[in-house]
Design an enzyme around this catalytic site. Structure first.
Site, PDB file in Angstrom:
ATOM      1  N   ASP A 148     -27.771 -36.125  44.147  1.00 20.88           N
ATOM      2  CA  ASP A 148     -26.391 -36.089  44.589  1.00 20.88           C
ATOM      3  C   ASP A 148     -25.632 -37.337  44.137  1.00 20.88           C
ATOM      4  OD1 ASP A 148     -24.499 -34.656  46.221  1.00 20.88           O
ATOM      5  OD2 ASP A 148     -24.647 -36.303  47.661  1.00 20.88           O
ATOM      6  N   HIS A 194     -22.084 -24.977  45.178  1.00 19.40           N
ATOM      7  CA  HIS A 194     -21.524 -24.969  46.529  1.00 19.40           C
ATOM      8  C   HIS A 194     -20.246 -25.801  46.648  1.00 19.40           C
ATOM      9  CE1 HIS A 194     -23.721 -28.597  45.986  1.00 19.40           C
ATOM     10  NE2 HIS A 194     -23.155 -29.106  47.068  1.00 19.40           N
ATOM     11  N   ASP A 195     -19.858 -26.501  45.575  1.00 20.73           N
ATOM     12  CA  ASP A 195     -18.623 -27.304  45.611  1.00 20.73           C
ATOM     13  C   ASP A 195     -17.498 -26.675  44.787  1.00 20.73           C
ATOM     14  OD1 ASP A 195     -19.826 -29.346  47.123  1.00 20.73           O
ATOM     15  OD2 ASP A 195     -20.555 -30.373  45.323  1.00 20.73           O
TER      16      ASP A 195
HETATM   17  C1  GLC Z   1     -21.989 -33.921  46.381  1.00 23.95           C
HETATM   18  C2  GLC Z   1     -22.320 -32.617  47.047  1.00 23.95           C
HETATM   19  C3  GLC Z   1     -21.232 -32.284  48.015  1.00 23.95           C
HETATM   20  C4  GLC Z   1     -21.143 -33.387  49.041  1.00 23.95           C
HETATM   21  C5  GLC Z   1     -20.992 -34.751  48.366  1.00 23.95           C
HETATM   22  C6  GLC Z   1     -21.176 -35.885  49.338  1.00 23.95           C
HETATM   23  O1  GLC Z   1     -20.861 -33.867  45.616  1.00 23.95           O
HETATM   24  O2  GLC Z   1     -22.515 -31.619  46.096  1.00 23.95           O
HETATM   25  O3  GLC Z   1     -21.391 -31.036  48.614  1.00 23.95           O
HETATM   26  O4  GLC Z   1     -20.062 -33.163  49.879  1.00 23.95           O
HETATM   27  O5  GLC Z   1     -21.907 -34.926  47.349  1.00 23.95           O
HETATM   28  O6  GLC Z   1     -22.516 -36.112  49.641  1.00 23.95           O
END
Ligand code: GLC
Ligand code: CA
Length: 570
Positions: free
Chosen positions: A203, A336-337
Site C-alpha cells: 500500500d 477497490h479505489d
Molecule cells: C491505498 C488503498 C486505499 C487506502 C489508502 C490509505 O491507496 O488502496 O484503499 O484508502 O491506501 O491506506
C-alpha cells in the site's frame, strides 16, 4: 543463471472481502464466505488471489487502518478461518498475496496508544510527532495536505504536539526512520510468510520515507495547494529505496514472494519507475501505475466530458515501453479505489455491455506483465449510482461532506462527483445470482447492492458460453496455452496508429510469431485500414467477440468489435 520467478506467470484475482460473500448473515463479507466460493475462483482460471486487508481494524478505511497486524478483523472471522482458507487455496494451486499496510497504523494500535501518552514513552518515536510551526501550538508543523482532505497533521492536547497522517487522522503515520519500527515490520511480514502468505501488495509504497531538514523539522511542500497535487510533496522520499531493499533482502527474496507496489502520483519518468522495479535493484517485482486511470479525468481531477482513448493508449504504451527491458508490469483496469471500467471508458455501451467489456479486457490483458482482475470485473459489473449521501460509506468522501456541511447544495456536488470518481461505486457487493441482495447476504448489506444484479450476476454468466466471465477464462487459457503462452509472456509490445481516436491496435511479437489485438472502442462501425506491415498477410482469429466475419483486412469493424489475431512470418 536467472532464477525463474513465479510472479511472471501469475494471474491475480483481487478479493475485497467485505463485499465478496457473507457467510453468517451480518451483511459483511467474510473469510468463510470466500471459502464457499473457491470453486468459482478456480473455474475462472486464476492462480493467485490478493486479499485486501483482513487484519484487526476499527475499519475507518475498511481495513487500511490496522490495530493488530497479527490477527484477523472480527467481522471477517478468525486466524483459524484464514488458515483454512489459505490451505484450501493452496490445495488448488492458487497462491495468496496479502496487503502490506505500513505507511500508517490505526490510532487504536497499541503502539500509538502508548506513543501519545508522553514525550518520553518508548513508543513515542514510532510515529512522527512535531511541535507547531514556530512553536505555536495552533499552527501545524508544515503545510502538507492529507490525501483525504485537510491538513496532514492532527494536534494532540496531551503532549501539545502534532502527529502526521497523510491519509485519515485515524491513520497515524509510522516513523520509518526508526530502525525499531522497521524491525517490527519485518517481523510481522515474516510472521505472515511463515503462515503461508505468498506475496504482498504494498500500500502507498512510495510514501514511507519523508524529507527532513537537518534540525529534524519537515519542510513545507510546494505542491500543497490543491488535492491531489499535494501528494507529490511526500512521495519518493530520500530513503525510500533503502527501506524497500531492506524488506526485500530480509523478507521477500528468501521466500520468492511476489510483490507489487502501489505507486501514488502520476506521469512517472522512466528512471523513477525503474528505480523501484528494475530486476537489478531487488525492490518490487512490479508497480501499479495510475496514468491510464486518468484517461477520463483532467489532471486537476475533474471528469472529462468524453473519454479519451488516445490518452489511455498513450499511458499503457508508456508503461509497456518503460518496462520493456529488465522490468515487469502490473496490468489492471479496476480495483477497490477506482470506478468500474465499463462505466468510465465505455459510457456509451447501451445494449452492448458484453462486447464493450470484452474489448476492455483484451486491451489490458494481453499486455506484457501480470494481469489483475478485481472481483466483479469478470461479470462486467458497473458503477452503482448513489441516490443519497447517506448511503455513502467511503471515509474520504464522508470527511469531505463534513467539511462542506454548512455550504448549501455542496453535498449534491460531492454526490455527483463521487458517482463518477468515488470509490464506493465499485465497492458494492459481488452479484452472485438473482436472489435478494444478489445472493451476497441474507442480512442487510453494509453498502447498497446494485439493482442491476437481476441481469448481471455470476450464475447467469456461468450459464452462457458467450459471457464476459467465459471470455476472461479464454484470455487466461490463451496465456497458459502451449501455442501462445510464450508470446503472451515474453512477446515484445508495439502499438500501431497511436493517433487513431477509435481503435487500439497493438501486437506482441516473439521471434517470427505475433499476436495482434485489433480493438474498436466505439459503439459504432469504424472503418479501419490495417497498418502497412500487415497488408496481404494471412492471420488466424484466435479469439473475438463476434462469432463470424473476423477477417484480417481493411474493413469496417463492428461496434466494440475486438479480435486477437495470430500471425507467423515466414
Ligand atoms: C491505498 C488503498 C486505499 C487506502 C489508502 C490509505 O491507496 O488502496 O484503499 O484508502 O491506501 O491506506
Ligand atoms: Ca459476515
Amino acid at each position: 543463471m536467472e532464477r525463474k520467478r513465479w510472479y511472471k506467470d501469475a494471474v491475480v484475482y483481487q478479493i475485497y472481502t467485505r463485499s465478496f460473500n457473507d457467510s453468517n448473515g451480518d451483511g459483511i463479507g467474510d473469510l468463510q464466505g470466500i471459502r464457499q466460493k473457491i470453486d468459482y475462483i478456480e473455474k475462472l482460471g486464476v492462480n493467485t488471489v490478493w486479499l485486501n486487508p483482513v487484519y484487526k481494524s476499527p475499519n475507518i478505511d475498511n481495513g487500511y487502518d490496522i490495530s493488530d497486524y497479527r490477527d484477523i478483523m472480527d467481522e471477517f472471522g478468525t486466524l483459524e478461518d484464514w488458515k483454512e482458507l489459505v490451505a484450501d487455496f493452496h490445495k488448488r494451486g492458487i497462491r495468496v498475496i496479502m496487503d502490506f499496510v505500513f505507511n500508517s497504523t490505526s490510532d487504536e494500535h497499541n503502539w500509538f496508544i502508548e506513543s501519545r501518552k508522553s514525550k518520553d514513552n518508548p513508543y513515542r518515536d514510532y510515529y512522527i510527532w512535531r511541535s507547531g510551526k514556530n512553536n505555536d501550538s495552533k499552527i501545524p508543523p508544515n503545510n502538507w495536505t492529507s490525501f483525504f482532505w485537510g491538513s496532514a497533521w492532527e494536534y494532540d492536547m496531551r503532549t501539545n504536539e502534532w502527529y502526521m497522517h497523510t491519509f485519515h487522522k485515524k491513520q497515524t503515520e509510522l516513523n520509518w526512520e526508526n530502525p525499531q519500527v522497521r524491525r517490527e515490520i519485518q517481523d510481522i511480514v515474516n510472521y505472515w510468510i511463515d503462515l503461508g502468505t505468498d506475496g504482498f501488495r504494498c500500500d502507498v509504497c512510495n510514501v514511507f520515507s519523508k524529507v527532513y531538514n537537518s534540525d529534524g523539522s519537515i519542510p513545507d511542500g510546494e505542491n500543497h495547494l490543491f488535492f491531489p497535487v499535494g501528494t507529490e510533496d511526500y512521495i519518493d522520499g530520500p530513503r525510500i529505496h533503502e527501506f524497500i531493499n531492506e524488506l526485500n533482502t530480509k523478507c521477500w527474496a528468501p521466500h520468492d514472494c511476489m510483490t507489487v507496489g502501489e505507486a501514488m502520483g502520476n506521469k512517472k519518468p522512466k528512471e523513477k519507475v525503474l528505480s523501484y522495479i528494475a530486476e537489478s535493484r531487488n525492490e518490487f517485482d512490479m508497480l501499479f501505475g495510475f496514468d491510464h486511470m486518468d484517461s477520463d479525468v483532467f489532471s486537476w481531477g475533474l471528469p472529462r466530458f468524453r473519454n479519451n482513448l488516445r490518452y489511455y493508449k498513450k499511458a499503457l504504451t508508456h508503461w509497456q515501453e518503460m518496462t520493456a527491458k529488465g522490468a515487469w508490469n502490473a496490468n489492471f483496469l479496476e480495483n477497490h479505489d477506482q470506478p468500474r471500467c465499463l462505466s468510465r471508458y465505455m459510457k456509451a455501451f447501451g445494449t452492448r455491455r458484453v462486447e464493450a467489456a470484452k474489448v476492455l479486457a483484451t486491451s489490458y490483458f494481453m499486455l506484457r506483465g501480470t494481469p489483475f482482475i478485481y472481483q466483479g470485473q469478470e461479470l462486467g459489473m458497473t458503477n452503482y449510482h448513489f441516490k443519497s449521501t447517506k448511503d455513502m460509506r467511503d471515509c474520504s468522501y464522508i470527511n469531505l461532506l463534513n467539511r462542506w456541511k454548512y455550504v448549501p447544495l455542496a453535498k449534491y456536488g460531492i454526490l455527483w462527483y463521487s458517482n463518477r470518481r468515488g470509490r464506493d461505486v465499485a465497492r458494492t457487493p459481488m452479484q452472485w445470482n438473482t436472489q435478494p441482495n444478489a445472493g451476497f447476504t441474507t442480512g442487510t448489506p453494509w453498502i447498497k447492492v446494485n439493482p442491476n444484479y437481476k441481469e448481471i450476476n455470476a450464475e447467469a454468466e456461468l450459464a452462457d458460453e458467450n459471457s464476459i466471465f467465459c471470455y476472461y477464462q479464454s484470455l487466461i487459457n490463451l496465456k497458459k496455452s502451449e501455442k501462445y503462452g510464450d508470446i503472451v509472456r515474453n512477446g515484445v509490445y508495439k502499438e500501431y496508429q497511436p493517433n487513431n481516436k477509435d481503435m487500439y491496435i497493438y501486437e506482441r511479437k516473439c521471434g517470427g510469431r505475433k499476436l495482434v489485438m485489433v480493438l474498436n472502442f466505439k459503439n459504432k462501425f469504424i472503418s479501419c485500414k490495417l497498418p502497412d506491415e500487415f497488408k496481404g498477410k494471412q492471420a488466424q482469429a484466435v479469439l473475438s467477440n463476434y462469432s463470424d466475419g473476423n477477417t484480417f483486412t481493411d474493413r469496417s469493424y463492428r461496434p466494440y468489435e475486438g479480435v486477437i489475431y495470430y500471425l507467423e512470418e515466414k
